[in-house]
Design a protein around this motif. Structure first.
Motif, PDB file in Angstrom:
ATOM      1  N   ASP A   1      -6.135  -0.228  -1.573  1.00 45.99           N
ATOM      2  CA  ASP A   1      -5.603   1.070  -1.980  1.00 45.99           C
ATOM      3  C   ASP A   1      -5.232   1.073  -3.460  1.00 45.99           C
ATOM      4  O   ASP A   1      -4.288   0.402  -3.875  1.00 45.99           O
TER       5      ASP A   1
ATOM      6  N   PHE B   1       0.668   4.294   2.150  1.00 46.03           N
ATOM      7  CA  PHE B   1      -0.026   4.600   3.398  1.00 46.03           C
ATOM      8  C   PHE B   1      -0.452   6.064   3.518  1.00 46.03           C
ATOM      9  O   PHE B   1      -1.019   6.469   4.524  1.00 46.03           O
TER      10      PHE B   1
ATOM     11  N   ALA C   1      -5.930   3.636   2.874  1.00 43.91           N
ATOM     12  CA  ALA C   1      -5.046   3.192   3.956  1.00 43.91           C
ATOM     13  C   ALA C   1      -5.404   3.878   5.269  1.00 43.91           C
ATOM     14  O   ALA C   1      -5.467   3.244   6.324  1.00 43.91           O
TER      15      ALA C   1
ATOM     16  N   GLY D   1      -4.417  -3.009  -3.559  1.00 45.60           N
ATOM     17  CA  GLY D   1      -3.192  -3.024  -2.761  1.00 45.60           C
ATOM     18  C   GLY D   1      -2.287  -4.173  -3.142  1.00 45.60           C
ATOM     19  O   GLY D   1      -1.073  -4.129  -2.901  1.00 45.60           O
TER      20      GLY D   1
ATOM     21  N   GLY E   1       2.720  -4.042   4.245  1.00 49.21           N
ATOM     22  CA  GLY E   1       3.426  -2.962   4.920  1.00 49.21           C
ATOM     23  C   GLY E   1       4.507  -3.488   5.852  1.00 49.21           C
ATOM     24  O   GLY E   1       4.445  -4.616   6.341  1.00 49.21           O
TER      25      GLY E   1
ATOM     26  N   PRO F   1      -5.875  -0.591   3.827  1.00 56.02           N
ATOM     27  CA  PRO F   1      -4.734  -0.393   2.930  1.00 56.02           C
ATOM     28  C   PRO F   1      -4.633  -1.422   1.814  1.00 56.02           C
ATOM     29  O   PRO F   1      -4.069  -1.135   0.752  1.00 56.02           O
TER      30      PRO F   1
ATOM     31  N   PRO G   1       0.819  -1.213   0.000  1.00 57.56           N
ATOM     32  CA  PRO G   1       0.000   0.000   0.000  1.00 57.56           C
ATOM     33  C   PRO G   1       0.856   1.269   0.000  1.00 57.56           C
ATOM     34  O   PRO G   1       2.013   1.275   0.397  1.00 57.56           O
TER      35      PRO G   1
END
Length: 366
Positions: free
Chosen positions: A106, A93, A98, A126, A313, A103, A91
């Motif tokens: 995204d 952020f 997000a 994402g 992430g 996220p 993602p």
């Protein structure tokens, strides 16, 4: 002269083949990672079969373990030569999706191409690697928004130990998290493939005290016991719902995790839970689902159905690797076969046909 690399690309339905492609250029927010190990996922098989559409010529794969080859000018806090992973979901952020807590949905990076609305929400977007941008079954992969997505690998963890973190572990654990598990719960996990096995392990870590693993393969059910299952049920040998009701005294399970993506497993998961229970759905479905009226209590049973696309992430990856570094879980057990990238077609044939007890295949470029 343009530097080239080997990559596994989607050619057409039923064909993923090795090809030569240019090594990607690195933008200011990107990182070029030299792949040391990657793997094949069930979603890649959906792509191979034409059940999940991607562009022809796209490099497939979304589970990278490697070494930073080159960093973009704006990426800070990392060094070239550092061992890293990145989540299958990458993602940005800074996006609305997000910051709204989604996220994995995204699509903000697609706005300029007119492929996403101005607020950047797009289902599954994402998931970039091997879906909307070139993926990881290659000698190199370009990691977008690298500052947010690169996660350093702790000393002492091997490639094969962390190979499940980018997708399989993150997805399975999210299935357990979405099941609203409380200490002392009874949880049923339908299908003990790699994701289901990780969901079983996640349920144990979250405090479930009766974990029922369901599958039609006794070998996988044996691994499920190592992952934390208290009871194993082979659906070929028993009526699973009857057995669950016996175990729970007719109450039903507190929650069920569906990890295959078929009508039969979804329906069984719904029938297995108590009124007010939670169905956590992880499977990738290839056709429309029908909700049986009786299992759904005509919509009046206070059931909760949660779906998920694995979280990504660097913070998610850090937490997952902490679980492994603490010896709470050994996912190296899931790597049953090793192939070179040159033999990727043979690896797909093995994995797609589920031969030789395969769970996960480690793919190495060299």
């Amino acid at each position: 002269m343009t530097a080239m690399m080997k990559a596994a690309v989607f050619v057409d339905k039923g064909r993923i083949e090795l090809a030569d492609k240019p090594i990607p250029d690195v933008g200011p927010n990107d990182a070029l990672v030299r792949i040391t190990t990657t793997t094949i996922c069930g979603t890649d098989v959906h792509i191979l079969k034409g059940e999940y559409p991607v562009a022809k010529g796209l490099t497939v794969g979304h589970e990278p373990v490697g070494v930073i080859e080159k960093l973009g000018s704006a990426v800070q806090g990392y060094t070239e030569g550092q061992r890293v992973i990145a989540g299958a979901i990458c993602p940005n952020f800074n996006s609305y999706a997000a910051q709204d807590g989604a996220p994995s949905q995204d699509g903000s990076y697609l706005i300029a191409q007119g492929l996403c609305g101005c607020h950047g929400y797009k289902a599954t977007a994402g998931w970039r690697f091997g879906n909307l941008i070139d993926g990881t079954q290659a000698e190199y992969v370009l990691v977008p928004d690298a500052q947010a997505n690169l996660a350093p690998i702790p000393d002492g963890l091997t490639d094969e130990q962390v190979l499940m973190c980018p997708d399989i572990m993150s997805t399975g654990f999210k299935g357990a998290e979405n099941a609203n598990i409380r200490i002392g719960d009874t949880v049923v996990v339908f299908a003990q493939g790699p994701i289901g096995l990780c969901a079983t392990a996640g349920a144990r870590l979250l405090g479930a005290t009766t974990i029922i693993a369901v599958d039609g393969n006794d070998h996988r059910l044996g691994i499920a016991q190592k992952m934390g299952a208290d009871v194993t049920l082979n659906f070929k040998n028993c009526d699973v719902i009857d057995e669950i009701m016996k175990i729970t005294g007719g109450r039903g399970a507190d929650s069920a995790i569906e990890a295959l993506g078929t009508q039969a497993t979804f329906e069984s998961a719904l029938r297995s839970i108590k009124p007010g229970g939670t169905l956590s759905s992880l499977g990738v479905y290839s056709e429309d689902l029908k909700i049986p009226l009786s299992a759904f209590a005509a919509g009046l049973g206070d059931h909760k159905i949660n779906t998920a696309l694995c979280p990504g992430g660097k913070e998610r990856m850090r937490r997952l690797m902490n679980v492994l570094a603490s010896n709470r879980l050994d996912l190296g057990l899931l790597v049953t076969h090793q192939y070179k990238l040159d033999d990727i077609v043979a690896a797909y044939d093995l994995f797609a046909h589920q031969r030789d007890g395969v769970l996960k295949v480690a793919i190495t470029p060299q």
